[in-house]
Design a protein around this motif. Structure first.
Motif, short mmCIF file in Angstrom:
data_model
loop_
_atom_site.label_atom_id
_atom_site.label_comp_id
_atom_site.label_asym_id
_atom_site.label_seq_id
_atom_site.Cartn_x
_atom_site.Cartn_y
_atom_site.Cartn_z
N LEU A 76 0.83 -1.20 0.26
CA LEU A 76 -0.44 0.21 -0.14
C LEU A 76 1.33 1.67 -0.55
O LEU A 76 1.47 1.19 1.26
N GLY A 77 0.75 1.88 -1.12
CA GLY A 77 1.19 3.26 -0.85
C GLY A 77 0.34 4.57 -1.29
O GLY A 77 -0.90 4.38 -1.53
N SER A 78 0.77 5.71 -1.24
CA SER A 78 0.14 6.76 -1.27
C SER A 78 -1.16 6.93 -2.92
O SER A 78 -0.49 6.59 -3.37
N SER A 298 -4.37 -0.02 -2.49
CA SER A 298 -2.71 -0.41 -3.07
C SER A 298 -2.44 -0.31 -4.54
O SER A 298 -3.20 0.53 -4.93
N TYR A 299 -0.55 -1.22 -4.98
CA TYR A 299 -0.12 -0.60 -6.05
C TYR A 299 -0.29 -1.47 -7.47
O TYR A 299 0.87 -2.55 -7.18
N GLY A 300 -0.73 -0.94 -8.37
CA GLY A 300 -0.04 -1.88 -9.01
C GLY A 300 1.15 -1.96 -9.78
O GLY A 300 1.51 -3.12 -10.10
N GLU A 301 2.10 -1.04 -9.33
CA GLU A 301 3.64 -1.45 -9.78
C GLU A 301 4.09 -2.48 -8.91
O GLU A 301 4.66 -2.94 -9.87
N ASN A 302 3.82 -2.47 -7.96
CA ASN A 302 3.72 -3.79 -7.16
C ASN A 302 3.04 -4.87 -7.18
O ASN A 302 4.03 -6.09 -7.23
N ILE A 303 2.53 -5.22 -8.21
CA ILE A 303 1.49 -5.96 -8.41
C ILE A 303 2.10 -6.26 -10.00
O ILE A 303 2.26 -7.87 -10.02
N GLY A 304 2.71 -5.83 -10.79
CA GLY A 304 3.36 -5.20 -11.66
C GLY A 304 4.78 -6.53 -10.72
O GLY A 304 5.03 -7.20 -11.46
#
Length: 428
Positions: A76-78, A298-304
């Motif tokens: 989880l990010g900003s 939640s962050y899409g970048e980390n899901i990537g």
């Protein structure tokens, strides 16, 4: 077979697998570097200390993992969804108003989660069939494609060949690491890509190293804790401005869960349940508001990163969260990561966002969606064009993002359109 007995054999490290210590550090730093740029951009745009945003994102992620019983590998990010509202509140009432808004949005999540725990989430299967889920997941991946491309091309509004060269070299190196490295190095292609891209950017002279020189090794974040740094009072405008946006970010929350379901071969809507995931997200937002950070999501970048590396371990995500909290106190390291130029992040994003989009396409293929049927064709068309095109719905300070709007319209079309169009009916 119970959830603990199940293991995704396609994963290098599944959700409950713990990596070796040395590997653990590298894998967690990879997630940290991936989310850093976006997480600190939000507070910079709003006027909040980036250091406290790092701390709040790390604490929020830890809270989320605790509430969801360590079953979901999400960082989880900003949140970007609240930027306009936060900018307005910062000018009028300062951070205490933002904090009250963040806590209120968290409470909205908590209330909705309690309601869902009572009525269940079986209705999700009806409103989110594969024909809606697939295109929505594609939108999550491709919705920021134009931003990644622009950051790779433009330097203060001017086309810059150095920028695009760095972005493409970073992209090429990341692809190379993905394809040809094995063992531990094969698990950290994104981290290697960022480091290599940073070195290339240094050679091209587009890294500003002055802030690194001037930064202190130890820097206490600017905590904004109620009754300590300020005396709380009612900010009704903050509540009415930010609370409705919670329903927008909930659609993003559900979209990210759909992607994670596909990647991990699990159904998080059932276990730990949507009520738990919303409760975790809401609790994380409340924590962020109590320490001085912006709302988190939640962050899409980390899901990537999860999709590319096939490392789904929650221990790795927890490690990234711990590093984020610690980094909030180390000014020199924060300055180094903050100095990573846009083209490097864009080069990585071309891969990360594309992998998420490809996951959405795979959902359509796996479920053998028939696009000869007009209903399916129309639903997918509307979701993709509105979501990727950037259409937003604004009403005063309330804003429905293109991804949320595309999701809502896709759900509505799926519910109201007949299975067969008149022109497809066989005549007697």
């Amino acid at each position: 077979m119970t959830e603990k007995e199940f293991r995704n054999e396609e994963a290098v490290l599944d959700i409950h697998d713990r990596p070796k210590t040395a590997h653990w550090i590298g894998l967690s730093l990879q997630h940290l570097f991936t989310m850093f740029g976006a997480t600190v951009l939000v507070p910079i745009l709003v006027g909040i200390d980036p250091g406290i945003a790092l701390v709040s994102s790390g604490l929020g992620t830890i809270v989320y993992l605790f509430v969801t019983k360590g079953k979901i590998p999400a960082y989880l990010g900003s949140s970007f969804a609240f930027i306009a509202a936060m900018q307005m509140l910062m000018k009028s009432d300062g951070y205490p108003a933002i904090a009250q808004g963040a806590i209120t949005t968290g409470l909205v999540y908590v209330i909705v989660s309690i309601i869902i725990s009572k009525i269940g989430s079986a209705w999700l299967d009806k409103i989110l069939p594969p024909i809606v889920v697939g295109p929505v997941v594609m939108v999550i991946g491709l919705g920021l494609a134009s931003n990644a491309a622009n950051n790779a091309m433009f330097n203060n509004g001017e086309y810059d060949f150095k920028f695009i060269a760095v972005a493409l070299i970073t992209l090429g190196l990341t692809i190379f690491y993905n394809m040809f490295f094995k063992g531990f190095l094969g698990l950290i292609p994104i981290l290697l890509g960022i480091v290599s891209g940073y070195l290339v950017a240094l050679l091209f002279g587009i890294v500003d190293i002055e802030p690194i020189k001037n930064a202190a090794w130890f820097a206490m974040p600017n905590f904004e804790i109620p009754f300590v740094q300020y005396q709380p009072k009612l900010h009704l405008n903050a509540i009415t401005t930010m609370a409705p946006i919670a329903f927008v970010t909930m659609t993003e929350h559900i979209g990210h869960l759909m992607v994670l379901n596909k990647l991990t071969k699990r159904n998080f809507f059932q276990d730990p349940g949507l009520s738990k995931t919303l409760m975790g997200d809401g609790a994380a937002q409340i924590v962020a508001g109590l320490v001085g950070g912006p709302p988190v999501t939640s962050y899409g970048e980390n899901i990537g990163v999860l999709a590319i590396t096939r490392v789904h371990s929650v221990f790795v995500i927890a490690g990234a969260a711990v590093f984020a909290v610690g980094l909030g106190f180390v000014g020199k390291l924060s300055a180094i990561i903050l100095s990573i130029p846009g083209p490097v992040i864009s080069g990585i994003s071309f891969v990360l966002f594309g992998v998420i989009a490809a996951s959405g396409l795979k959902i359509l293929i796996d479920n053998q969606i028939n696009f000869d049927k007009k209903k399916n064709l129309l639903i997918a068309s509307v979701i993709l064009v509105i979501g990727i095109g950037g259409l937003v719905f604004k009403l005063d300070t309330f804003e429905l993002s293109s991804m949320a709007l595309a999701t809502v319209l896709g759900i509505i079309l799926n519910l109201i359109l007949p299975e067969t169009a008149r022109s497809e009916e066989k005549s007697n």
